[in-house]
Design an enzyme around this catalytic site. Sequence first.
Site, PDB file in Angstrom:
ATOM      1  N   LYS A 107       0.834  -1.202   0.000  1.00  0.00           N
ATOM      2  CA  LYS A 107       0.000   0.000   0.000  1.00  0.00           C
ATOM      3  C   LYS A 107       0.870   1.255   0.000  1.00  0.00           C
ATOM      4  O   LYS A 107       0.670   2.194   0.764  1.00  0.00           O
ATOM      5  CB  LYS A 107      -0.934  -0.014   1.191  1.00  0.00           C
ATOM      6  CG  LYS A 107      -1.954  -1.130   1.073  1.00  0.00           C
ATOM      7  CD  LYS A 107      -2.898  -1.147   2.226  1.00  0.00           C
ATOM      8  CE  LYS A 107      -3.850  -2.315   2.066  1.00  0.00           C
ATOM      9  NZ  LYS A 107      -4.572  -2.595   3.256  1.00  0.00           N
ATOM     10  N   ILE A 114       2.490   6.974   0.346  1.00  0.00           N
ATOM     11  CA  ILE A 114       1.429   6.083   0.802  1.00  0.00           C
ATOM     12  C   ILE A 114       0.279   6.059  -0.206  1.00  0.00           C
ATOM     13  O   ILE A 114      -0.009   7.060  -0.859  1.00  0.00           O
ATOM     14  CB  ILE A 114       0.929   6.446   2.217  1.00  0.00           C
ATOM     15  CG1 ILE A 114       0.262   7.816   2.250  1.00  0.00           C
ATOM     16  CG2 ILE A 114       2.076   6.391   3.217  1.00  0.00           C
ATOM     17  CD1 ILE A 114      -0.406   8.142   3.569  1.00  0.00           C
ATOM     18  N   CYS A 115      -0.343   4.920  -0.337  1.00  0.00           N
ATOM     19  CA  CYS A 115      -1.440   4.731  -1.280  1.00  0.00           C
ATOM     20  C   CYS A 115      -2.741   5.256  -0.652  1.00  0.00           C
ATOM     21  O   CYS A 115      -3.214   4.725   0.345  1.00  0.00           O
ATOM     22  CB  CYS A 115      -1.579   3.253  -1.630  1.00  0.00           C
ATOM     23  SG  CYS A 115      -2.958   2.929  -2.739  1.00  0.00           S
ATOM     24  N   LEU A 116      -3.291   6.279  -1.278  1.00  0.00           N
ATOM     25  CA  LEU A 116      -4.553   6.849  -0.810  1.00  0.00           C
ATOM     26  C   LEU A 116      -5.596   6.891  -1.920  1.00  0.00           C
ATOM     27  O   LEU A 116      -6.649   7.478  -1.750  1.00  0.00           O
ATOM     28  CB  LEU A 116      -4.322   8.272  -0.282  1.00  0.00           C
ATOM     29  CG  LEU A 116      -3.411   8.414   0.928  1.00  0.00           C
ATOM     30  CD1 LEU A 116      -3.179   9.878   1.254  1.00  0.00           C
ATOM     31  CD2 LEU A 116      -4.008   7.709   2.123  1.00  0.00           C
TER      32      LEU A 116
END
Length: 162
Positions: A107, A114-116
């Site tokens: 993620k 960071i994966c959002l």
Amino acid sequence: MDEESKSRLKAIPLCKTKAGPRDGDLWIERLKEEYESLIKFAQNNKESGSDWFRLESNENGTKWYGKCWHFHNMVKYEFDVEFDIPVTYPVTAPEIALPELDGKTAKMYRGGKICLSEHFKPLWARNAPKFGIAHAFSLGLGPWLAVEIPDLVEKGLIQPKS
């Protein structure tokens, strides 16, 4: 989102000025709003016993850096946090990075970003330009830490700093 999260979110002042780093005096006005929101968010966190980040910017407010932390099993895990304000801000959300975690979770994108995309970016798009950095931390980084840090600890991929 539960009621407690909603009330914490509502306590963060919204931004009014639709301006990015290329917008001269309007950017200065937006930056003031960003700082006001961040200060209020940090104060609210301290009052509720959930202080979890420190953040500052370069002189023109385009590069941000600091520390964030998460407690898991009563142990503190602390990380450097950084991001740049995109030129299309506030239409585009900043990409928050925790460089020392780069490559440790799926993620995350290259560079420790960071994966959002799945949950946060649509919310940001619906609320731009009212959302700012404090909202990105409240709705993006905070929940990401709460999910990913316990998983990384359990897998033995991170250790607390001594």
